[in-house]
Scaffold this motif. Structure first.
Motif, PDB file in Angstrom:
ATOM      1  N   VAL A   1      -0.164  10.379   0.529  1.00 19.32           N
ATOM      2  CA  VAL A   1       1.891  10.144   0.674  1.00 19.32           C
ATOM      3  C   VAL A   1       1.593   8.967   0.196  1.00 19.32           C
ATOM      4  O   VAL A   1       0.933   8.335  -0.517  1.00 19.32           O
ATOM      5  CB  VAL A   1       0.956   9.198   2.379  1.00 19.32           C
ATOM      6  N   SER A   2       2.780   9.325  -0.648  1.00 23.70           N
ATOM      7  CA  SER A   2       3.781   8.254  -1.231  1.00 23.70           C
ATOM      8  C   SER A   2       4.728   7.058  -0.434  1.00 23.70           C
ATOM      9  O   SER A   2       5.975   7.755  -0.220  1.00 23.70           O
ATOM     10  CB  SER A   2       4.013   8.442  -2.520  1.00 23.70           C
ATOM     11  N   LEU A   3       5.105   5.726  -0.563  1.00 21.57           N
ATOM     12  CA  LEU A   3       5.961   5.311  -0.243  1.00 21.57           C
ATOM     13  C   LEU A   3       5.741   3.398  -0.440  1.00 21.57           C
ATOM     14  O   LEU A   3       4.953   3.613  -0.912  1.00 21.57           O
ATOM     15  CB  LEU A   3       6.074   5.099   1.582  1.00 21.57           C
ATOM     16  N   GLU A   4       7.596   3.408  -0.133  1.00 19.05           N
ATOM     17  CA  GLU A   4       7.210   1.360  -0.371  1.00 19.05           C
ATOM     18  C   GLU A   4       8.404   1.308   0.332  1.00 19.05           C
ATOM     19  O   GLU A   4       9.441   1.661   1.093  1.00 19.05           O
ATOM     20  CB  GLU A   4       7.797   1.448  -1.449  1.00 19.05           C
ATOM     21  N   MET A   5       7.658   0.565   1.153  1.00 25.41           N
ATOM     22  CA  MET A   5       8.622  -0.800   1.816  1.00 25.41           C
ATOM     23  C   MET A   5       8.654  -2.025   1.612  1.00 25.41           C
ATOM     24  O   MET A   5       7.522  -2.445   0.916  1.00 25.41           O
ATOM     25  CB  MET A   5       7.224  -1.329   3.150  1.00 25.41           C
ATOM     26  N   ASP A   6      10.219  -2.930   1.202  1.00 20.29           N
ATOM     27  CA  ASP A   6      10.190  -3.654   0.565  1.00 20.29           C
ATOM     28  C   ASP A   6       9.907  -5.696   1.598  1.00 20.29           C
ATOM     29  O   ASP A   6       9.886  -5.139   2.646  1.00 20.29           O
ATOM     30  CB  ASP A   6      11.942  -4.042   0.272  1.00 20.29           C
ATOM     31  N   ARG A   7       9.900  -6.442   1.098  1.00 16.52           N
ATOM     32  CA  ARG A   7      10.296  -7.312   2.105  1.00 16.52           C
ATOM     33  C   ARG A   7      11.002  -7.698   2.725  1.00 16.52           C
ATOM     34  O   ARG A   7      12.357  -7.232   2.402  1.00 16.52           O
ATOM     35  CB  ARG A   7       9.401  -8.514   0.649  1.00 16.52           C
TER      36      ARG A   7
ATOM     37  N   GLY B   1      -8.386   8.251  -1.511  1.00 14.45           N
ATOM     38  CA  GLY B   1      -7.796   8.913  -3.138  1.00 14.45           C
ATOM     39  C   GLY B   1      -6.395   8.157  -3.098  1.00 14.45           C
ATOM     40  O   GLY B   1      -6.123   7.524  -1.939  1.00 14.45           O
ATOM     41  N   GLY B   2      -6.016   7.959  -3.775  1.00  8.12           N
ATOM     42  CA  GLY B   2      -4.769   7.122  -4.293  1.00  8.12           C
ATOM     43  C   GLY B   2      -4.995   5.695  -4.239  1.00  8.12           C
ATOM     44  O   GLY B   2      -6.429   4.979  -3.760  1.00  8.12           O
ATOM     45  N   SER B   3      -3.699   4.704  -3.974  1.00  9.84           N
ATOM     46  CA  SER B   3      -3.437   3.327  -3.868  1.00  9.84           C
ATOM     47  C   SER B   3      -2.683   2.995  -2.483  1.00  9.84           C
ATOM     48  O   SER B   3      -1.770   2.726  -2.159  1.00  9.84           O
ATOM     49  CB  SER B   3      -3.399   2.978  -5.525  1.00  9.84           C
ATOM     50  N   VAL B   4      -3.658   1.869  -1.750  1.00 12.89           N
ATOM     51  CA  VAL B   4      -2.527   0.362  -1.132  1.00 12.89           C
ATOM     52  C   VAL B   4      -2.262  -0.669  -1.329  1.00 12.89           C
ATOM     53  O   VAL B   4      -2.938  -1.407  -2.538  1.00 12.89           O
ATOM     54  CB  VAL B   4      -3.425   1.149   0.070  1.00 12.89           C
ATOM     55  N   LEU B   5      -1.416  -0.704  -2.055  1.00  9.22           N
ATOM     56  CA  LEU B   5      -1.133  -2.376  -2.510  1.00  9.22           C
ATOM     57  C   LEU B   5      -0.271  -3.458  -1.257  1.00  9.22           C
ATOM     58  O   LEU B   5       0.462  -2.735  -1.134  1.00  9.22           O
ATOM     59  CB  LEU B   5      -0.408  -2.478  -3.468  1.00  9.22           C
ATOM     60  N   VAL B   6      -0.867  -3.468  -1.322  1.00 13.89           N
ATOM     61  CA  VAL B   6       0.130  -5.116   0.115  1.00 13.89           C
ATOM     62  C   VAL B   6       0.453  -6.543  -0.452  1.00 13.89           C
ATOM     63  O   VAL B   6      -0.734  -6.994  -1.411  1.00 13.89           O
ATOM     64  CB  VAL B   6      -0.791  -5.021   0.997  1.00 13.89           C
ATOM     65  N   ALA B   7       1.135  -6.351  -0.939  1.00 12.04           N
ATOM     66  CA  ALA B   7       1.983  -7.896  -1.594  1.00 12.04           C
ATOM     67  C   ALA B   7       1.301  -8.091  -3.261  1.00 12.04           C
ATOM     68  O   ALA B   7       0.960  -9.404  -4.007  1.00 12.04           O
ATOM     69  CB  ALA B   7       2.106  -9.361  -1.231  1.00 12.04           C
ATOM     70  N   GLY B   8       1.123  -7.096  -4.071  1.00 11.66           N
ATOM     71  CA  GLY B   8       0.162  -6.392  -4.998  1.00 11.66           C
ATOM     72  C   GLY B   8      -0.711  -7.131  -5.359  1.00 11.66           C
ATOM     73  O   GLY B   8      -1.344  -6.809  -6.315  1.00 11.66           O
TER      74      GLY B   8
ATOM     75  N   VAL C   1      13.918 -13.187  10.669  1.00 17.07           N
ATOM     76  CA  VAL C   1      13.746 -14.754  10.299  1.00 17.07           C
ATOM     77  C   VAL C   1      12.446 -13.929   8.948  1.00 17.07           C
ATOM     78  O   VAL C   1      12.202 -15.308   8.620  1.00 17.07           O
ATOM     79  CB  VAL C   1      13.142 -15.356  11.193  1.00 17.07           C
ATOM     80  N   GLY C   2      12.698 -12.927   8.199  1.00 16.36           N
ATOM     81  CA  GLY C   2      12.487 -12.461   7.004  1.00 16.36           C
ATOM     82  C   GLY C   2      10.792 -11.340   7.157  1.00 16.36           C
ATOM     83  O   GLY C   2      10.012 -11.442   6.367  1.00 16.36           O
ATOM     84  N   VAL C   3       9.961 -11.809   8.643  1.00 14.47           N
ATOM     85  CA  VAL C   3       8.482 -10.673   8.816  1.00 14.47           C
ATOM     86  C   VAL C   3       9.438  -9.249   7.789  1.00 14.47           C
ATOM     87  O   VAL C   3      10.120  -8.670   9.242  1.00 14.47           O
ATOM     88  CB  VAL C   3       8.178 -10.673   9.941  1.00 14.47           C
ATOM     89  N   THR C   4       7.802  -8.823   7.365  1.00 13.75           N
ATOM     90  CA  THR C   4       8.650  -7.007   7.357  1.00 13.75           C
ATOM     91  C   THR C   4       7.469  -6.411   8.835  1.00 13.75           C
ATOM     92  O   THR C   4       6.304  -7.153   8.690  1.00 13.75           O
ATOM     93  CB  THR C   4       7.388  -6.955   6.145  1.00 13.75           C
ATOM     94  N   VAL C   5       8.020  -6.230   9.115  1.00 11.53           N
ATOM     95  CA  VAL C   5       7.874  -4.861  10.233  1.00 11.53           C
ATOM     96  C   VAL C   5       7.814  -3.551   9.794  1.00 11.53           C
ATOM     97  O   VAL C   5       8.209  -2.626   9.795  1.00 11.53           O
ATOM     98  CB  VAL C   5       8.540  -5.378  11.444  1.00 11.53           C
TER      99      VAL C   5
END
Length: 228
Positions: free
Chosen positions: A21-27, A56-63, A186-190
């Motif tokens: 599974v590959s995906l990205e979510m923006d801030r 396997g693979g990587s999970v990144l949150v805020a870098g 108000v800017g929260v990632t949901v």
């Protein structure tokens, strides 16, 4: 903000819960996660919240690469998250105020700061007048609102919800989804996992769909990318 890079999750039973599974979510983005029961939604959320680790693979949150996160640092990482559960997970031996205050108490906030933040969170979800009530006396929708207030009281950057409207009627479900939209505004990632496809379609947000652990759909209805 959130990146899944070719993530696999295989359990000891041999079950593949997630497959590349590959995906990205923006801030600041609000995304719905859908799929049949057993599709991998809860597994994805458990990886995001560091309850489990990928195979396997990587999970990144805020870098930050969660694969490399030491167990001792997980509680500090979770201070950036607000987590809402379907079954509320409220403490019925404490009143509404104390339930919402719990993350702040654990973090060592002072009494005045706790009071200010808890009442602001309860006001946001429309329950300020019920801070002294025991959660067991509240309706299901009100209990879920208490859970949401507790999840946002420490002002997390990311709000994660696992089937938050699963036990609610359509009107209450729409109200709860509206609250998530307010926090996102108000800017929260949901990120919200939900089976309620009809409600999600009306909200016109990005949808990620899993099937048998694989990503099969990613996009806003009408502007989607379908994965074979």
């Amino acid at each position: 903000m959130i990146t899944f890079d070719k993530v696999n999750k295989r359990y000891d039973s041999g079950q593949d819960a997630l497959v590349r599974v590959s995906l990205e979510m923006d801030r600041g983005e609000m995304v719905f996660l859908t799929g049949h029961s057993g599709a991998g939604k809860s597994t994805l959320l458990r990886l995001l919240t560091a309850i489990e680790r990928p195979s396997g693979g990587s999970v990144l949150v805020a870098g930050q690469n969660l694969n490399r996160l030491r167990n001792s640092r997980i509680p500090y990482f979770r201070r950036n998250l607000g987590i809402v559960f379907q079954n509320h997970q409220l403490l019925f031996d404490r009143n509404v105020f104390d339930n919402v205050a719990l993350p702040l108490t654990v973090a060592g906030c002072g009494r005045r700061e706790v009071g200010r933040r808890v009442r602001a969170a309860l006001d946001k979800v429309g329950l300020l007048q019920k801070e002294k009530h025991n959660p067991i006396t509240l309706s299901g929708g009100e209990q879920q609102r208490v859970g949401i207030a507790r999840a946002v009281v420490h002002k997390p950057a990311i709000l994660v919800a696992d089937e938050p409207t699963g036990n609610l009627d359509p009107r209450l479900s729409e109200e709860i989804m509206g609250l998530f939209g307010d926090f996102n505004a108000v800017g929260v990632t949901v990120l919200v996992a939900s089976h309620d496809l009809e409600l999600i379609a009306r909200l016109r947000r990005r949808v990620i769909t899993l099937r048998a652990g694989q990503l099969v759909f990613d996009g806003v209805p009408g502007r989607e990318t379908v994965h074979p």
